[in-house]
Design a protein around this motif. Structure first.
Motif, PDB file in Angstrom:
ATOM      1  N   ALA A 299       3.484  -0.192   5.285  1.00 34.89           N
ATOM      2  CA  ALA A 299       2.559  -0.978   6.110  1.00 34.89           C
ATOM      3  C   ALA A 299       1.561  -1.734   5.245  1.00 34.89           C
ATOM      4  O   ALA A 299       1.191  -2.877   5.549  1.00 34.89           O
ATOM      5  CB  ALA A 299       1.831  -0.053   7.080  1.00 34.89           C
ATOM      6  N   THR A 300       1.120  -1.108   4.167  1.00 30.67           N
ATOM      7  CA  THR A 300       0.181  -1.783   3.266  1.00 30.67           C
ATOM      8  C   THR A 300       0.826  -3.005   2.627  1.00 30.67           C
ATOM      9  O   THR A 300       0.206  -4.080   2.492  1.00 30.67           O
ATOM     10  CB  THR A 300      -0.291  -0.799   2.173  1.00 30.67           C
ATOM     11  N   ALA A 301       2.076  -2.857   2.234  1.00 28.64           N
ATOM     12  CA  ALA A 301       2.768  -3.986   1.604  1.00 28.64           C
ATOM     13  C   ALA A 301       3.003  -5.134   2.595  1.00 28.64           C
ATOM     14  O   ALA A 301       2.994  -6.311   2.218  1.00 28.64           O
ATOM     15  CB  ALA A 301       4.099  -3.525   1.029  1.00 28.64           C
ATOM     16  N   LEU A 302       3.180  -4.799   3.883  1.00 27.64           N
ATOM     17  CA  LEU A 302       3.498  -5.832   4.870  1.00 27.64           C
ATOM     18  C   LEU A 302       2.267  -6.515   5.431  1.00 27.64           C
ATOM     19  O   LEU A 302       2.244  -7.737   5.649  1.00 27.64           O
ATOM     20  CB  LEU A 302       4.316  -5.228   6.016  1.00 27.64           C
ATOM     21  N   PHE A 303       1.183  -5.752   5.706  1.00 22.98           N
ATOM     22  CA  PHE A 303       0.072  -6.311   6.474  1.00 22.98           C
ATOM     23  C   PHE A 303      -1.210  -6.492   5.669  1.00 22.98           C
ATOM     24  O   PHE A 303      -2.094  -7.235   6.075  1.00 22.98           O
ATOM     25  CB  PHE A 303      -0.217  -5.410   7.685  1.00 22.98           C
ATOM     26  N   ALA A 304      -1.380  -5.799   4.599  1.00 22.95           N
ATOM     27  CA  ALA A 304      -2.602  -5.941   3.802  1.00 22.95           C
ATOM     28  C   ALA A 304      -2.397  -7.015   2.745  1.00 22.95           C
ATOM     29  O   ALA A 304      -1.360  -7.670   2.663  1.00 22.95           O
ATOM     30  CB  ALA A 304      -2.975  -4.608   3.155  1.00 22.95           C
ATOM     31  N   ASP A 305      -3.416  -7.172   1.918  1.00 23.31           N
ATOM     32  CA  ASP A 305      -3.294  -8.147   0.841  1.00 23.31           C
ATOM     33  C   ASP A 305      -2.155  -7.769  -0.089  1.00 23.31           C
ATOM     34  O   ASP A 305      -1.815  -6.593  -0.255  1.00 23.31           O
ATOM     35  CB  ASP A 305      -4.605  -8.212   0.056  1.00 23.31           C
ATOM     36  N   GLU A 306      -1.614  -8.723  -0.688  1.00 24.70           N
ATOM     37  CA  GLU A 306      -0.490  -8.462  -1.595  1.00 24.70           C
ATOM     38  C   GLU A 306      -0.976  -7.776  -2.868  1.00 24.70           C
ATOM     39  O   GLU A 306      -1.940  -8.203  -3.487  1.00 24.70           O
ATOM     40  CB  GLU A 306       0.198  -9.775  -1.950  1.00 24.70           C
ATOM     41  N   HIS A 307      -0.282  -6.730  -3.204  1.00 26.03           N
ATOM     42  CA  HIS A 307      -0.584  -5.947  -4.409  1.00 26.03           C
ATOM     43  C   HIS A 307       0.722  -5.653  -5.131  1.00 26.03           C
ATOM     44  O   HIS A 307       1.819  -5.773  -4.546  1.00 26.03           O
ATOM     45  CB  HIS A 307      -1.264  -4.612  -4.057  1.00 26.03           C
ATOM     46  N   PRO A 308       0.638  -5.254  -6.405  1.00 30.73           N
ATOM     47  CA  PRO A 308       1.860  -4.744  -7.066  1.00 30.73           C
ATOM     48  C   PRO A 308       2.398  -3.534  -6.286  1.00 30.73           C
ATOM     49  O   PRO A 308       1.652  -2.805  -5.621  1.00 30.73           O
ATOM     50  CB  PRO A 308       1.365  -4.357  -8.459  1.00 30.73           C
ATOM     51  N   TRP A 309       3.688  -3.306  -6.406  1.00 29.53           N
ATOM     52  CA  TRP A 309       4.316  -2.233  -5.610  1.00 29.53           C
ATOM     53  C   TRP A 309       3.691  -0.869  -5.851  1.00 29.53           C
ATOM     54  O   TRP A 309       3.541  -0.071  -4.933  1.00 29.53           O
ATOM     55  CB  TRP A 309       5.815  -2.180  -5.902  1.00 29.53           C
ATOM     56  N   LEU A 315      -2.771   3.338  -3.284  1.00 31.36           N
ATOM     57  CA  LEU A 315      -3.915   3.253  -2.388  1.00 31.36           C
ATOM     58  C   LEU A 315      -3.786   4.176  -1.169  1.00 31.36           C
ATOM     59  O   LEU A 315      -4.741   4.859  -0.797  1.00 31.36           O
ATOM     60  CB  LEU A 315      -4.102   1.794  -1.944  1.00 31.36           C
ATOM     61  N   PRO A 316      -2.630   4.267  -0.489  1.00 27.62           N
ATOM     62  CA  PRO A 316      -2.517   5.219   0.623  1.00 27.62           C
ATOM     63  C   PRO A 316      -2.722   6.681   0.200  1.00 27.62           C
ATOM     64  O   PRO A 316      -3.284   7.483   0.947  1.00 27.62           O
ATOM     65  CB  PRO A 316      -1.105   4.978   1.161  1.00 27.62           C
ATOM     66  N   LEU A 317      -2.253   7.010  -0.983  1.00 23.89           N
ATOM     67  CA  LEU A 317      -2.468   8.378  -1.467  1.00 23.89           C
ATOM     68  C   LEU A 317      -3.955   8.670  -1.649  1.00 23.89           C
ATOM     69  O   LEU A 317      -4.459   9.738  -1.275  1.00 23.89           O
ATOM     70  CB  LEU A 317      -1.725   8.592  -2.784  1.00 23.89           C
ATOM     71  N   LEU A 318      -4.692   7.711  -2.211  1.00 16.51           N
ATOM     72  CA  LEU A 318      -6.137   7.893  -2.356  1.00 16.51           C
ATOM     73  C   LEU A 318      -6.814   8.035  -1.004  1.00 16.51           C
ATOM     74  O   LEU A 318      -7.731   8.850  -0.822  1.00 16.51           O
ATOM     75  CB  LEU A 318      -6.735   6.705  -3.123  1.00 16.51           C
ATOM     76  N   ASP A 319      -6.343   7.250  -0.040  1.00 17.74           N
ATOM     77  CA  ASP A 319      -6.948   7.322   1.284  1.00 17.74           C
ATOM     78  C   ASP A 319      -6.667   8.658   1.966  1.00 17.74           C
ATOM     79  O   ASP A 319      -7.538   9.228   2.623  1.00 17.74           O
ATOM     80  CB  ASP A 319      -6.415   6.177   2.155  1.00 17.74           C
ATOM     81  N   ILE A 320      -5.445   9.122   1.843  1.00 13.42           N
ATOM     82  CA  ILE A 320      -5.085  10.410   2.471  1.00 13.42           C
ATOM     83  C   ILE A 320      -5.920  11.550   1.899  1.00 13.42           C
ATOM     84  O   ILE A 320      -6.408  12.425   2.628  1.00 13.42           O
ATOM     85  CB  ILE A 320      -3.579  10.688   2.288  1.00 13.42           C
ATOM     86  N   PHE A 321      -6.101  11.526   0.615  1.00 14.67           N
ATOM     87  CA  PHE A 321      -6.877  12.594  -0.035  1.00 14.67           C
ATOM     88  C   PHE A 321      -8.364  12.263  -0.105  1.00 14.67           C
ATOM     89  O   PHE A 321      -9.106  12.936  -0.827  1.00 14.67           O
ATOM     90  CB  PHE A 321      -6.329  12.855  -1.443  1.00 14.67           C
ATOM     91  N   THR A 322      -8.798  11.211   0.646  1.00 13.31           N
ATOM     92  CA  THR A 322     -10.205  10.802   0.720  1.00 13.31           C
ATOM     93  C   THR A 322     -10.807  10.609  -0.655  1.00 13.31           C
ATOM     94  O   THR A 322     -11.941  11.019  -0.924  1.00 13.31           O
ATOM     95  CB  THR A 322     -11.034  11.827   1.519  1.00 13.31           C
ATOM     96  N   MET A 323     -10.050   9.999  -1.526  1.00 11.69           N
ATOM     97  CA  MET A 323     -10.510   9.764  -2.888  1.00 11.69           C
ATOM     98  C   MET A 323     -10.789   8.273  -3.153  1.00 11.69           C
ATOM     99  O   MET A 323     -11.271   7.912  -4.222  1.00 11.69           O
ATOM    100  CB  MET A 323      -9.463  10.275  -3.898  1.00 11.69           C
ATOM    101  N   GLY A 324     -10.449   7.391  -2.195  1.00 16.49           N
ATOM    102  CA  GLY A 324     -10.623   5.965  -2.419  1.00 16.49           C
ATOM    103  C   GLY A 324     -11.982   5.460  -1.937  1.00 16.49           C
ATOM    104  O   GLY A 324     -12.666   6.122  -1.143  1.00 16.49           O
ATOM    105  N   ASP A 325     -12.358   4.255  -2.393  1.00 20.89           N
ATOM    106  CA  ASP A 325     -13.598   3.625  -1.929  1.00 20.89           C
ATOM    107  C   ASP A 325     -13.367   2.971  -0.567  1.00 20.89           C
ATOM    108  O   ASP A 325     -12.245   2.541  -0.241  1.00 20.89           O
ATOM    109  CB  ASP A 325     -14.055   2.565  -2.924  1.00 20.89           C
ATOM    110  N   PRO A 326     -14.402   2.884   0.275  1.00 15.83           N
ATOM    111  CA  PRO A 326     -14.250   2.192   1.563  1.00 15.83           C
ATOM    112  C   PRO A 326     -13.790   0.750   1.359  1.00 15.83           C
ATOM    113  O   PRO A 326     -14.281   0.033   0.482  1.00 15.83           O
ATOM    114  CB  PRO A 326     -15.652   2.248   2.158  1.00 15.83           C
ATOM    115  N   ALA A 327     -12.848   0.309   2.184  1.00 17.20           N
ATOM    116  CA  ALA A 327     -12.275  -1.049   2.045  1.00 17.20           C
ATOM    117  C   ALA A 327     -13.094  -2.056   2.847  1.00 17.20           C
ATOM    118  O   ALA A 327     -12.561  -2.837   3.652  1.00 17.20           O
ATOM    119  CB  ALA A 327     -10.826  -1.039   2.499  1.00 17.20           C
ATOM    120  N   THR A 328     -14.403  -2.055   2.670  1.00 15.37           N
ATOM    121  CA  THR A 328     -15.288  -2.925   3.462  1.00 15.37           C
ATOM    122  C   THR A 328     -15.142  -4.389   3.123  1.00 15.37           C
ATOM    123  O   THR A 328     -15.401  -5.273   3.953  1.00 15.37           O
ATOM    124  CB  THR A 328     -16.747  -2.491   3.255  1.00 15.37           C
ATOM    125  N   GLU A 329     -14.735  -4.689   1.929  1.00 19.19           N
ATOM    126  CA  GLU A 329     -14.636  -6.075   1.491  1.00 19.19           C
ATOM    127  C   GLU A 329     -13.213  -6.618   1.579  1.00 19.19           C
ATOM    128  O   GLU A 329     -12.958  -7.732   1.139  1.00 19.19           O
ATOM    129  CB  GLU A 329     -15.147  -6.191   0.044  1.00 19.19           C
TER     130      GLU A 329
END
Length: 630
Positions: A299-309, A315-329
């Motif tokens: 879903a990230t690859a399809l609907f979010a900004d384009e990133h390397p694979w 990024l989803p792994l960081l989000d699941i483990f609550t280790m990522g920064d808020p994606a406010t920007e």
């Protein structure tokens, strides 16, 4: 007419609260000329009733005194101030210590025998009380203190029963001796030292059995027979012989520990249960987590900004483990996916943690087990690694026996010793189906069942008897009468099998009784309803020995000279071996003395005696024949 205990002259006093006190009273009941006062917390329970029955017997010297605790009033009333010996056999070490210190104050010359479970504490107490006894003015009195553990005293008998089926061990000056049965018609062995008994036909396989008539008849067991009786009896009866055990000299401790450690590491790596980590539960939870990660990455690859694979996965792994920064920007799609990933983490992570912990615990528990290899045979299966089982395991390994242990409690005190020694270990309930087969009991030479549960011990033995009636079985039962009944029943049901049921109190009581009679007693060997005592005696002062040859000093059914050595001066209590009664500076014994050798005042002898014979030898008084069973 009986008088109050406190009015007695020198006598024996036993203070306890379980079967050991009762059994010890039975042992001392056969010693004449000494009053035995037994202090119990109740006169109506099983043990109190047994002692009360002895008290009602006019031929018995046993008296019962009921008291909840061994305080000063109780000890005075029981006659400790004038007692020759006091045994403290309570199950609580602290109670025994307190009573021993108090008794030494009331009577500095009393011989103390103290039951202690803690070995180190027992050694300290023994030295302390012996130092206190050394302040006594009466140097002629035997004021020794002997600290014993009923587990330790029972271990040699349990090991002998499991290893050879019969035979009671005796240790003197580093040498090991045992009583071994020679069947009728068997020629003498080179290791045989003396004939201890000619056995009745009913007890040729087990001289320690007690289910015979109280007084042997014409074909009954004869203790310490003369040469002619022993010679003719060898053709028609089994004989109980004293045999020297030639044992292997142990390797240096460092080398032994190193070998055990290397063997243990190899065994652990080979038997680690890696399949536990591939359990269905663990696979399901981690599979679900992986599916969520893949879905969110897609879903990230399809609907979010384009990133390397790799970033779409990271990024989803960081989000699941609550280790990522808020994606406010970032884009709305990225912020929505981050919230979804957070909710997935809240739902899935507790399951991941729980499944991981369960798998880790299962892996740890399974790793502790180390079943024997399929080619293991001729071993001893030991069930129960509590206090008695641990010491039995150590003794079996020190004598070179192969052992497989079964214990259901991973925290049992013997688990660490089994791992250290590299012993195959099954951490399961021995009564559960398939556990005994896992320990290869069918290929074993004997089964030793030592748990604290009498019912479980009996269940295990009956299950084994149904599947393998030929295996030698030794079981520990707490109740002495129950043990005798079980042994008779199993022997009747499986006459070709060797079954031994042993009560620890019954095995320990002879050693406690021997200690109460003085340190000159090295050991006690049960033979039917009687006993043989092994004693170390200085010849000087004994007219039955001094100036006589070994042959002339022999007394049929009373005593026999087994070994002769040179007497030494008094040995300090701190330097004396509490097991053998000998000091390190004692000269060695000749265990095959010539029959014509004359015993001099400077000699010291090892004797095999009946209890009647020992009483005559030590007191010079022949006991009243009524009621004596030695």
């Amino acid at each position: 007419m009986r008088t109050e205990p406190g009015q007695r002259a020198q006598h024996m006093v036993i203070c306890g609260d379980d079967g050991l006190a009762h059994r010890l009273a039975l042992e001392l009941d056969a010693v004449c000329g000494e009053i035995v006062t037994v202090v119990l917390p109740s006169g109506s329970d099983e043990y109190g009733a047994g002692v009360a029955a002895l008290h009602r017997d006019p031929d018995s010297p046993v008296e019962l005194f009921v008291s909840a605790r061994p305080d000063e009033r109780t000890l005075r009333a029981a006659g400790v101030e004038r007692a020759a010996a006091l045994a403290l056999t309570y199950r609580d070490d602290q109670v025994n210590m307190t009573a021993a210190l108090l008794a030494r104050t009331l009577n500095p010359s009393v011989r103390l025998v103290v039951r202690m479970f803690d070995r180190e504490r027992g050694r300290h107490l023994e030295r302390l009380l012996d130092r206190a006894a050394g302040l006594c003015d009466d140097a002629a009195q035997d004021t020794s203190t002997t600290v014993l553990s009923d587990a330790d005293t029972a271990v040699p008998e349990l090991v002998a029963a499991a290893a050879v089926g019969h035979g009671h061990t005796l240790q003197v000056e580093g040498k090991v001796f045992r009583g071994v049965v020679r069947p009728a018609g068997t020629p003498p062995h080179a290791t045989d030292l003396a004939t201890l008994a000619v056995l009745s036909g009913a007890h040729q396989d087990d001289p320690a059995s007690q289910d015979s008539a109280e007084t042997p008849g014409e074909d009954g067991t004869q203790l310490l027979p003369d040469t002619q009786t022993a010679y003719h009896g060898q053709f028609t009866h089994g004989r109980l012989m004293l045999e020297e055990v030639v044992h292997h000299t142990p390797e240096p401790a460092a080398r032994t520990r190193g070998r055990h450690l290397r063997g243990w590491l190899r065994a652990r790596l080979a038997h680690l249960p890696w399949r536990v980590l591939l359990s269905h539960q663990l696979a399901s939870v981690y599979g679900a987590l992986a599916a969520f990660v893949v879905a969110l990455s897609t879903a990230t690859a399809l609907f979010a900004d384009e990133h390397p694979w790799w970033k779409n996965l990271y990024l989803p792994l960081l989000d699941i483990f609550t280790m990522g920064d808020p994606a406010t920007e970032e884009s709305v799609a990225r912020r929505v996916l981050q919230l979804i990933a957070g909710f997935v983490g809240l739902a899935v992570l507790p399951l991941v943690v729980a499944a991981t912990m369960n798998a880790t615990e299962a892996f740890r528990t399974a790793s502790a087990s180390h079943p024997p290899d399929d080619d293991v045979n001729g071993h001893i299966v030991l069930v129960g690694l509590g206090m008695v089982g641990t010491r039995v395991l150590a003794r079996l390994r020190s004598t070179g026996h192969q052992v497989v242990a079964i214990e259901r409690d991973p925290q049992a005190r013997g688990i660490s010793l089994a791992r250290e020694l590299g012993i195959p270990l099954v951490l399961e309930d021995a009564a559960a189906p398939g556990v005994l087969e896992l320990a290869r009991v069918g290929a074993s030479r004997s089964l030793l069942v030592l748990t604290r549960d009498d019912g479980q011990n009996l269940d295990i033995v009956m299950a084994v008897r149904e599947t393998n009636p030929d295996v030698r079985v030794v079981m520990r039962l707490y109740d002495d009468d129950f043990a005798a009944t079980v042994q008779r029943t199993l022997r009747a049901s499986y006459p070709e099998a060797l079954t031994r049921s042993r009560s620890v109190s019954a095995l320990a009581a002879p050693s406690f009784a021997a200690a109460m009679m003085g340190r000159h007693v090295l050991g006690v060997m049960p033979v039917e309803r009687g006993s043989l005592l092994f004693t170390c005696v200085d010849v000087a002062g004994h007219p039955e020995l001094e100036g006589r040859s070994v042959h002339e000093a022999f007394r049929e059914n009373e005593w026999r000279v087994l070994a002769v050595g040179a007497a030494a001066g008094p040995v300090p209590s701190s330097a004396m071996d509490t097991l053998t009664g000998l000091g390190p500076d004692r000269p060695g014994f000749d265990w095959r003395p010539g029959q014509g050798r004359v015993l001099r005042a400077g000699d010291r002898v090892v004797l095999a005696t009946t209890r009647r014979g020992l009483d005559i030898l030590m007191t010079g008084v022949r006991p009243h024949p009524a009621g004596r069973r030695g």
